[in-house]
Write an enzyme that holds these catalytic residues in place. Structure first.
Site, PDB file in Angstrom:
ATOM      1  N   ARG A  28       0.813  -1.224   0.000  1.00 29.89           N
ATOM      2  CA  ARG A  28       0.000   0.000   0.000  1.00 29.89           C
ATOM      3  C   ARG A  28       0.846   1.273   0.000  1.00 29.89           C
ATOM      4  O   ARG A  28       0.447   2.284   0.581  1.00 29.89           O
ATOM      5  CB  ARG A  28      -0.958   0.043   1.199  1.00 29.89           C
ATOM      6  CG  ARG A  28      -2.018  -1.035   1.178  1.00 29.89           C
ATOM      7  CD  ARG A  28      -3.246  -0.575   0.400  1.00 29.89           C
ATOM      8  NE  ARG A  28      -4.207  -1.670   0.333  1.00 29.89           N
ATOM      9  CZ  ARG A  28      -5.366  -1.688   0.977  1.00 29.89           C
ATOM     10  NH1 ARG A  28      -5.738  -0.673   1.709  1.00 29.89           N
ATOM     11  NH2 ARG A  28      -6.162  -2.698   0.844  1.00 29.89           N
ATOM     12  N   ARG A  32      -3.474   6.477   1.103  1.00 33.69           N
ATOM     13  CA  ARG A  32      -4.012   7.648   1.799  1.00 33.69           C
ATOM     14  C   ARG A  32      -3.068   8.334   2.767  1.00 33.69           C
ATOM     15  O   ARG A  32      -3.314   9.466   3.165  1.00 33.69           O
ATOM     16  CB  ARG A  32      -5.297   7.252   2.551  1.00 33.69           C
ATOM     17  CG  ARG A  32      -6.478   7.077   1.626  1.00 33.69           C
ATOM     18  CD  ARG A  32      -7.592   6.334   2.323  1.00 33.69           C
ATOM     19  NE  ARG A  32      -7.130   4.996   2.638  1.00 33.69           N
ATOM     20  CZ  ARG A  32      -7.864   4.079   3.263  1.00 33.69           C
ATOM     21  NH1 ARG A  32      -9.075   4.381   3.673  1.00 33.69           N
ATOM     22  NH2 ARG A  32      -7.369   2.877   3.502  1.00 33.69           N
ATOM     23  N   ARG A  41      -6.711  11.743  -5.717  1.00 33.48           N
ATOM     24  CA  ARG A  41      -8.020  11.077  -5.593  1.00 33.48           C
ATOM     25  C   ARG A  41      -9.153  12.099  -5.629  1.00 33.48           C
ATOM     26  O   ARG A  41     -10.198  11.857  -6.240  1.00 33.48           O
ATOM     27  CB  ARG A  41      -8.083  10.252  -4.312  1.00 33.48           C
ATOM     28  CG  ARG A  41      -9.306   9.344  -4.274  1.00 33.48           C
ATOM     29  CD  ARG A  41      -9.446   8.600  -2.976  1.00 33.48           C
ATOM     30  NE  ARG A  41      -9.577   9.526  -1.853  1.00 33.48           N
ATOM     31  CZ  ARG A  41      -9.677   9.165  -0.575  1.00 33.48           C
ATOM     32  NH1 ARG A  41      -9.635   7.893  -0.251  1.00 33.48           N
ATOM     33  NH2 ARG A  41      -9.795  10.075   0.367  1.00 33.48           N
ATOM     34  N   ASP A  78      -6.648  -2.781  -7.406  1.00 32.97           N
ATOM     35  CA  ASP A  78      -7.246  -3.421  -6.242  1.00 32.97           C
ATOM     36  C   ASP A  78      -7.523  -4.878  -6.558  1.00 32.97           C
ATOM     37  O   ASP A  78      -7.681  -5.239  -7.722  1.00 32.97           O
ATOM     38  CB  ASP A  78      -8.545  -2.717  -5.843  1.00 32.97           C
ATOM     39  CG  ASP A  78      -8.908  -3.047  -4.399  1.00 32.97           C
ATOM     40  OD1 ASP A  78      -8.380  -2.392  -3.492  1.00 32.97           O
ATOM     41  OD2 ASP A  78      -9.691  -3.996  -4.190  1.00 32.97           O
ATOM     42  N   TYR A 155     -15.224 -11.512  -0.421  1.00 32.68           N
ATOM     43  CA  TYR A 155     -15.893 -10.237  -0.754  1.00 32.68           C
ATOM     44  C   TYR A 155     -17.103 -10.474  -1.648  1.00 32.68           C
ATOM     45  O   TYR A 155     -18.140  -9.819  -1.509  1.00 32.68           O
ATOM     46  CB  TYR A 155     -14.909  -9.267  -1.416  1.00 32.68           C
ATOM     47  CG  TYR A 155     -13.875  -8.740  -0.447  1.00 32.68           C
ATOM     48  CD1 TYR A 155     -14.151  -7.646   0.372  1.00 32.68           C
ATOM     49  CD2 TYR A 155     -12.638  -9.355  -0.313  1.00 32.68           C
ATOM     50  CE1 TYR A 155     -13.224  -7.177   1.284  1.00 32.68           C
ATOM     51  CE2 TYR A 155     -11.699  -8.901   0.595  1.00 32.68           C
ATOM     52  CZ  TYR A 155     -11.995  -7.809   1.398  1.00 32.68           C
ATOM     53  OH  TYR A 155     -11.079  -7.369   2.303  1.00 32.68           O
TER      54      TYR A 155
HETATM   55  O1  CP3 Z   1       0.138  -1.852  -2.401  1.00 35.47           O
HETATM   56  C1  CP3 Z   1      -0.178  -0.936  -3.186  1.00 35.47           C
HETATM   57  O2  CP3 Z   1       0.266   0.229  -3.085  1.00 35.47           O
HETATM   58  C2  CP3 Z   1      -1.048  -1.267  -4.386  1.00 35.47           C
HETATM   59  C3  CP3 Z   1      -2.399  -0.953  -4.222  1.00 35.47           C
HETATM   60  C4  CP3 Z   1      -3.372  -1.882  -3.515  1.00 35.47           C
HETATM   61  C5  CP3 Z   1      -4.647  -1.423  -3.108  1.00 35.47           C
HETATM   62  N1  CP3 Z   1      -5.373  -2.471  -2.686  1.00 35.47           N
HETATM   63  C6  CP3 Z   1      -5.090  -0.032  -3.173  1.00 35.47           C
HETATM   64  C7  CP3 Z   1      -6.194   0.407  -2.299  1.00 35.47           C
HETATM   65  C8  CP3 Z   1      -3.334  -3.252  -3.253  1.00 35.47           C
HETATM   66  C9  CP3 Z   1      -2.196  -4.239  -3.441  1.00 35.47           C
HETATM   67  C10 CP3 Z   1      -4.608  -3.607  -2.736  1.00 35.47           C
HETATM   68  C11 CP3 Z   1      -4.996  -4.994  -2.391  1.00 35.47           C
HETATM   69  C12 CP3 Z   1      -6.215  -5.215  -1.602  1.00 35.47           C
HETATM   70  N2  CP3 Z   1      -7.434  -4.622  -1.744  1.00 35.47           N
HETATM   71  C13 CP3 Z   1      -6.338  -6.200  -0.606  1.00 35.47           C
HETATM   72  C14 CP3 Z   1      -5.272  -7.167  -0.226  1.00 35.47           C
HETATM   73  C15 CP3 Z   1      -4.122  -6.522   0.411  1.00 35.47           C
HETATM   74  C16 CP3 Z   1      -4.264  -6.322   1.859  1.00 35.47           C
HETATM   75  O3  CP3 Z   1      -4.149  -5.178   2.302  1.00 35.47           O
HETATM   76  O4  CP3 Z   1      -4.410  -7.343   2.545  1.00 35.47           O
HETATM   77  C17 CP3 Z   1      -7.644  -6.139  -0.104  1.00 35.47           C
HETATM   78  C18 CP3 Z   1      -8.223  -6.992   1.004  1.00 35.47           C
HETATM   79  C19 CP3 Z   1      -8.339  -5.157  -0.853  1.00 35.47           C
HETATM   80  C20 CP3 Z   1      -9.755  -4.799  -0.746  1.00 35.47           C
HETATM   81  C21 CP3 Z   1      -9.910  -3.403  -0.300  1.00 35.47           C
HETATM   82  N3  CP3 Z   1      -9.554  -2.301  -1.042  1.00 35.47           N
HETATM   83  C22 CP3 Z   1     -10.461  -2.961   0.917  1.00 35.47           C
HETATM   84  C23 CP3 Z   1     -10.944  -3.871   2.033  1.00 35.47           C
HETATM   85  C24 CP3 Z   1     -10.430  -1.577   0.882  1.00 35.47           C
HETATM   86  C25 CP3 Z   1     -11.016  -0.651   1.884  1.00 35.47           C
HETATM   87  C26 CP3 Z   1     -10.218  -0.625   3.124  1.00 35.47           C
HETATM   88  C27 CP3 Z   1      -9.268   0.504   3.031  1.00 35.47           C
HETATM   89  O5  CP3 Z   1      -8.069   0.281   3.277  1.00 35.47           O
HETATM   90  O6  CP3 Z   1      -9.756   1.589   2.741  1.00 35.47           O
HETATM   91  C28 CP3 Z   1      -9.822  -1.176  -0.330  1.00 35.47           C
HETATM   92  C29 CP3 Z   1      -9.552   0.198  -0.798  1.00 35.47           C
HETATM   93  C30 CP3 Z   1      -8.175   0.535  -1.246  1.00 35.47           C
HETATM   94  N4  CP3 Z   1      -7.374  -0.245  -2.028  1.00 35.47           N
HETATM   95  C31 CP3 Z   1      -7.494   1.750  -0.981  1.00 35.47           C
HETATM   96  C32 CP3 Z   1      -6.265   1.677  -1.643  1.00 35.47           C
HETATM   97  C33 CP3 Z   1      -5.200   2.750  -1.709  1.00 35.47           C
HETATM   98  C34 CP3 Z   1      -8.054   2.912  -0.194  1.00 35.47           C
HETATM   99  C35 CP3 Z   1      -9.058   3.590  -1.069  1.00 35.47           C
HETATM  100  C36 CP3 Z   1      -9.134   5.060  -0.797  1.00 35.47           C
HETATM  101  O7  CP3 Z   1      -8.334   5.828  -1.381  1.00 35.47           O
HETATM  102  O8  CP3 Z   1     -10.014   5.456  -0.026  1.00 35.47           O
END
Ligand code: CP3
Length: 355
Positions: A28, A32, A41, A78, A155
């Site tokens: 990640r 944010r 964003r 994602d 999911y």
């Molecule tokens: O690592 C990176 O920089 C690449 C980007 C990346 C995102 N999601 C961007 C993201 C990666 C590799 C993911 C994978 C992801 N997405 C996982 C598995 C990785 C982990 O953390 O275990 C999962 C379970 C998801 C599903 C997901 N996406 C959830 C549950 C959420 C909401 C929770 C949260 O953190 O807000 C997201 C949103 C998400 N994916 C964001 C980002 C940067 C935040 C969105 C925002 O800008 O509000």
């Protein structure tokens, strides 16, 4: 496209080849906690708008590299792009996490899922990969990724995030054949998707099995690991004259190292609940290890972060085959300077381990 990489430390470490220091990136890393990410964003309008427009996805992928001396970029996307492409009605409400308007609840829902052609339904991701590779100009490798079939299935079945996995586990224990059919569909889609990412230019791939650790041991092997192993088996492992390393990350997977090694990936990601040195002894030079600083260490001041980085490096010990990372994604309320302190500490403290 096949221009030589200026910095290939990550690819070498993933293959357990010698490097002068330990490479570092953060799960990640585009997200944010960075004000520039929040600004982009806001301009794009939403998280999904960032993912689906290659110019934006490229911009945010490169943001952390402009700030820090990282050894890899990870595609901004994602794991839920696959259910999105399957028309399940994905939305991200700010602060609320993902929701799917049309969850998969029955054998009939599973059989009705469309078959994906990544170059069609997920073309925006592949276009982002091609654009990012061009903009990176060979500075560092680009990592592609997907979710594990089990994690993505939770999911799809729950319709969003869950604490208990009530519906997914009801399916697992009550109608296992239905869940296996869903996992089969996701396995095929994920294999095709990752191979399309590789052909588009990603130089390593990672499977995120965020919820594998919520399963009982036998169920982990049958419902999560078996499908990840099939994906690894079907991956294009060499492209553009170079091996494309594969990384498996099961959060909470430290108790399953032996079966994880046998799944055939080049490297395993570990969270902070497993000791790296113990894991290294258990995997016996068969895979590289990636991890595993507790992401909450970054709430502490820089001097404490440096001490904890030193501890992770020491726990792996001398020799090659370690990629420094957090044990899970960076928290959104972390001070960006603290991430910088972690990365600087890896640069400063890791060379003696490679002497
Ligand atoms: O690592 C990176 O920089 C690449 C980007 C990346 C995102 N999601 C961007 C993201 C990666 C590799 C993911 C994978 C992801 N997405 C996982 C598995 C990785 C982990 O953390 O275990 C999962 C379970 C998801 C599903 C997901 N996406 C959830 C549950 C959420 C909401 C929770 C949260 O953190 O807000 C997201 C949103 C998400 N994916 C964001 C980002 C940067 C935040 C969105 C925002 O800008 O509000």
């Amino acid at each position: 496209m096949s221009a030589a990489l200026e910095n290939d430390l990550l690819l070498r470490a993933l293959l357990r080849e010698p490097t002068p220091r330990t490479p570092v990136w953060m799960m990640r890393q585009a997200g944010r906690y960075l004000p520039e990410y929040r600004a982009t964003r806001a301009r794009a309008g939403s998280f999904l708008a960032l993912c689906t427009q290659p110019d934006y996805a490229c911009e945010v992928t490169l943001q952390p590299l402009a700030r820090y001396p990282l050894d890899a970029a990870i595609l901004f996307s994602d794991i839920l792009t696959i259910p999105h492409a399957m028309q399940l009605g994905l939305e991200f409400e700010t602060g609320a996490g993902p929701t799917l308007a049309r969850p998969v609840r029955s054998g009939r829902d599973i059989d009705a899922l469309p078959t994906l052609d990544p170059e069609r339904e997920l073309r925006y991701v592949l276009d982002a990969v091609r654009l990012i590779r061009r903009e990176l100009g060979g500075r560092v490798p680009l990592i592609g990724f997907a979710g594990s079939p089990w994690t993505v299935a939770t999911y799809m079945v729950e319709g969003g995030s869950s604490r208990t996995f009530a519906r997914s586990k009801a399916l697992l224990y009550g109608a296992p054949a239905d869940l296996h059919r869903l996992l089969e569909r996701l396995t095929r889609a994920t294999m095709d998707y990752l191979n399309a990412q590789i052909l588009a230019g990603v130089q390593a791939v990672m499977l995120f099995d965020t919820w594998g650790g919520a399963l009982a041991p036998r169920d982990y092997l049958d419902f999560s690991l078996a499908y990840m192993a099939r994906i690894v088996d079907g991956l294009v492992r060499e492209h553009d004259g170079r091996r494309v390393p594969a990384i498996l990350f099961t959060k909470g997977g430290g108790q399953w190292l032996e079966p994880l090694v046998r799944a055939g990936a080049d490297a395993l990601g570990l969270d902070w609940t497993t000791d790296l040195g113990t894991a290294r002894l258990a995997v016996r030079e068969r895979v590289a290890l990636q991890g595993n600083l507790d992401p909450s260490v970054l709430y502490a001041p820089p001097a404490a972060i440096r001490a904890q980085v030193a501890r992770v490096l020491a726990s792996y010990g001398p020799g090659h085959g370690h990629v420094f990372n957090l044990g899970h994604g960076i928290h959104p309320d972390v001070n960006p300077e603290h991430a910088g302190a972690m990365i600087a500490a890896v640069h400063e403290l890791s060379p003696p381990y490679h002497a």
